[in-house]
Design a protein around this motif. Structure first.
Motif, mmCIF file in Angstrom:
data_model
loop_
_atom_site.group_PDB
_atom_site.id
_atom_site.type_symbol
_atom_site.label_atom_id
_atom_site.label_comp_id
_atom_site.label_asym_id
_atom_site.label_seq_id
_atom_site.Cartn_x
_atom_site.Cartn_y
_atom_site.Cartn_z
ATOM 1 N N MET A 1 1.037 -1.511 -0.013
ATOM 2 C CA MET A 1 0.041 -0.149 -0.056
ATOM 3 C C MET A 1 0.814 1.210 -0.033
ATOM 4 O O MET A 1 1.992 1.308 0.861
ATOM 5 C CB MET A 1 -0.856 -0.192 1.126
ATOM 6 C CG MET A 1 -1.865 0.970 1.380
ATOM 7 S SD MET A 1 -3.042 1.184 0.076
ATOM 8 C CE MET A 1 -4.280 1.682 0.649
ATOM 9 N N SER A 2 0.542 1.989 -0.810
ATOM 10 C CA SER A 2 1.358 3.377 -0.882
ATOM 11 C C SER A 2 0.421 4.643 -0.909
ATOM 12 O O SER A 2 -0.768 4.469 -1.118
ATOM 13 C CB SER A 2 2.220 3.632 -2.328
ATOM 14 O OG SER A 2 3.006 2.585 -2.221
ATOM 15 N N VAL A 3 0.993 5.572 -0.201
ATOM 16 C CA VAL A 3 0.023 6.788 0.120
ATOM 17 C C VAL A 3 0.999 7.935 -0.627
ATOM 18 O O VAL A 3 2.078 8.091 -0.278
ATOM 19 C CB VAL A 3 0.065 7.344 1.412
ATOM 20 C CG1 VAL A 3 -0.873 8.452 1.477
ATOM 21 C CG2 VAL A 3 -0.714 6.052 2.284
ATOM 22 N N VAL A 4 0.375 8.607 -1.556
ATOM 23 C CA VAL A 4 1.305 9.526 -2.267
ATOM 24 C C VAL A 4 0.796 11.072 -1.960
ATOM 25 O O VAL A 4 -0.372 11.240 -1.838
ATOM 26 C CB VAL A 4 0.949 9.616 -3.983
ATOM 27 C CG1 VAL A 4 1.691 10.625 -4.611
ATOM 28 C CG2 VAL A 4 1.380 8.168 -4.377
ATOM 29 N N ALA A 5 1.658 11.820 -1.813
ATOM 30 C CA ALA A 5 1.455 13.105 -1.305
ATOM 31 C C ALA A 5 1.766 14.210 -2.171
ATOM 32 O O ALA A 5 2.934 14.193 -2.513
ATOM 33 C CB ALA A 5 1.987 13.551 0.244
ATOM 34 N N PRO B 1 1.639 -2.547 5.287
ATOM 35 C CA PRO B 1 2.917 -1.992 5.038
ATOM 36 C C PRO B 1 2.587 -0.639 3.967
ATOM 37 O O PRO B 1 1.896 -0.703 3.165
ATOM 38 C CB PRO B 1 3.447 -3.019 4.033
ATOM 39 C CG PRO B 1 2.340 -3.985 3.847
ATOM 40 C CD PRO B 1 1.196 -3.723 4.709
ATOM 41 N N THR B 2 3.344 0.436 4.576
ATOM 42 C CA THR B 2 3.019 1.718 4.065
ATOM 43 C C THR B 2 4.145 2.650 3.817
ATOM 44 O O THR B 2 5.114 2.482 4.502
ATOM 45 C CB THR B 2 1.942 2.504 4.737
ATOM 46 O OG1 THR B 2 0.860 1.674 5.341
ATOM 47 C CG2 THR B 2 1.629 3.690 4.490
ATOM 48 N N GLU B 3 4.242 3.323 2.590
ATOM 49 C CA GLU B 3 5.267 4.170 2.304
ATOM 50 C C GLU B 3 4.680 5.537 2.109
ATOM 51 O O GLU B 3 3.610 5.501 1.116
ATOM 52 C CB GLU B 3 6.085 3.759 1.209
ATOM 53 C CG GLU B 3 7.151 2.538 1.538
ATOM 54 C CD GLU B 3 8.162 2.668 2.589
ATOM 55 O OE1 GLU B 3 8.701 3.971 2.522
ATOM 56 O OE2 GLU B 3 8.421 1.663 3.058
ATOM 57 N N LEU B 4 5.110 6.665 2.455
ATOM 58 C CA LEU B 4 4.589 7.918 2.282
ATOM 59 C C LEU B 4 5.706 8.540 1.065
ATOM 60 O O LEU B 4 6.697 8.522 1.086
ATOM 61 C CB LEU B 4 4.712 8.845 3.358
ATOM 62 C CG LEU B 4 4.091 10.318 3.068
ATOM 63 C CD1 LEU B 4 2.561 10.129 2.822
ATOM 64 C CD2 LEU B 4 4.141 10.959 4.385
ATOM 65 N N LEU B 5 5.030 8.799 0.052
ATOM 66 C CA LEU B 5 5.920 9.339 -1.309
ATOM 67 C C LEU B 5 5.248 10.576 -1.623
ATOM 68 O O LEU B 5 4.172 11.134 -1.470
ATOM 69 C CB LEU B 5 5.444 8.346 -2.602
ATOM 70 C CG LEU B 5 5.831 7.084 -2.213
ATOM 71 C CD1 LEU B 5 5.313 6.243 -3.638
ATOM 72 C CD2 LEU B 5 7.222 6.602 -2.074
ATOM 73 N N ASP B 6 6.371 11.485 -2.013
ATOM 74 C CA ASP B 6 6.179 12.753 -2.232
ATOM 75 C C ASP B 6 5.822 12.671 -3.947
ATOM 76 O O ASP B 6 6.644 12.302 -4.502
ATOM 77 C CB ASP B 6 7.346 13.654 -2.096
ATOM 78 C CG ASP B 6 7.242 15.093 -2.237
ATOM 79 O OD1 ASP B 6 6.799 15.538 -3.393
ATOM 80 O OD2 ASP B 6 6.898 15.879 -1.465
ATOM 81 N N GLY B 7 4.719 13.315 -4.505
ATOM 82 C CA GLY B 7 4.526 13.179 -5.637
ATOM 83 C C GLY B 7 5.387 14.030 -6.711
ATOM 84 O O GLY B 7 5.610 13.606 -7.700
ATOM 85 N N ASP B 8 6.088 15.032 -6.084
ATOM 86 C CA ASP B 8 6.980 15.917 -6.918
ATOM 87 C C ASP B 8 8.097 14.901 -7.073
ATOM 88 O O ASP B 8 8.865 15.057 -8.190
ATOM 89 C CB ASP B 8 7.424 17.429 -6.239
ATOM 90 C CG ASP B 8 6.225 18.040 -6.259
ATOM 91 O OD1 ASP B 8 5.210 18.101 -7.130
ATOM 92 O OD2 ASP B 8 6.382 18.970 -5.346
ATOM 93 N N VAL B 9 8.675 14.215 -5.893
ATOM 94 C CA VAL B 9 9.594 13.268 -6.033
ATOM 95 C C VAL B 9 9.516 12.146 -7.226
ATOM 96 O O VAL B 9 10.369 11.905 -8.135
ATOM 97 C CB VAL B 9 10.239 12.724 -4.970
ATOM 98 C CG1 VAL B 9 11.323 11.944 -5.061
ATOM 99 C CG2 VAL B 9 10.754 13.987 -4.147
ATOM 100 N N VAL B 10 8.318 11.630 -7.148
ATOM 101 C CA VAL B 10 8.012 10.529 -8.099
ATOM 102 C C VAL B 10 7.919 11.061 -9.576
ATOM 103 O O VAL B 10 8.570 10.333 -10.412
ATOM 104 C CB VAL B 10 6.635 9.960 -7.702
ATOM 105 C CG1 VAL B 10 6.142 9.043 -8.761
ATOM 106 C CG2 VAL B 10 6.441 9.403 -6.292
ATOM 107 N N ARG B 11 7.387 12.132 -9.851
ATOM 108 C CA ARG B 11 7.176 12.690 -11.244
ATOM 109 C C ARG B 11 8.676 12.994 -11.652
ATOM 110 O O ARG B 11 8.944 12.871 -12.715
ATOM 111 C CB ARG B 11 6.452 13.948 -11.214
ATOM 112 C CG ARG B 11 5.032 13.542 -11.434
ATOM 113 C CD ARG B 11 4.342 15.000 -11.666
ATOM 114 N NE ARG B 11 4.431 15.900 -10.666
ATOM 115 C CZ ARG B 11 3.687 16.187 -9.360
ATOM 116 N NH1 ARG B 11 3.184 15.021 -8.938
ATOM 117 N NH2 ARG B 11 4.110 17.156 -8.630
ATOM 118 N N ASN B 12 9.573 13.530 -10.720
ATOM 119 C CA ASN B 12 10.906 14.200 -11.298
ATOM 120 C C ASN B 12 11.706 13.230 -11.329
ATOM 121 O O ASN B 12 12.777 13.176 -12.223
ATOM 122 C CB ASN B 12 11.445 15.269 -10.331
ATOM 123 C CG ASN B 12 10.362 16.571 -10.591
ATOM 124 O OD1 ASN B 12 9.770 16.824 -11.613
ATOM 125 N ND2 ASN B 12 10.383 17.473 -9.498
#
Length: 51
Positions: free
Chosen positions: A1-5, A29-40
């Protein structure tokens, strides 16, 4: 499971953090991802084409 911020939205990050915290509390199981980091960085080489 991932949560994108997405950091550019005023309320997205606090909501995503609260959701991630609750998922972790429920032992998901959870990871918090930054949307800007994912895109870039993570999706940098991905493209789009019309089939």
């Amino acid at each position: 499971m991932s949560v994108v911020a997405k950091s550019s939205r005023k309320y997205a990050t606090p909501i995503a953090c609260a959701v991630a915290q609750e998922l972790k509390r429920r032992n998901y199981p959870t990871e918090l991802l930054d949307g800007d980091v994912v895109r870039n960085h993570l999706s940098q080489g991905l493209g789009f084409s019309i089939s």
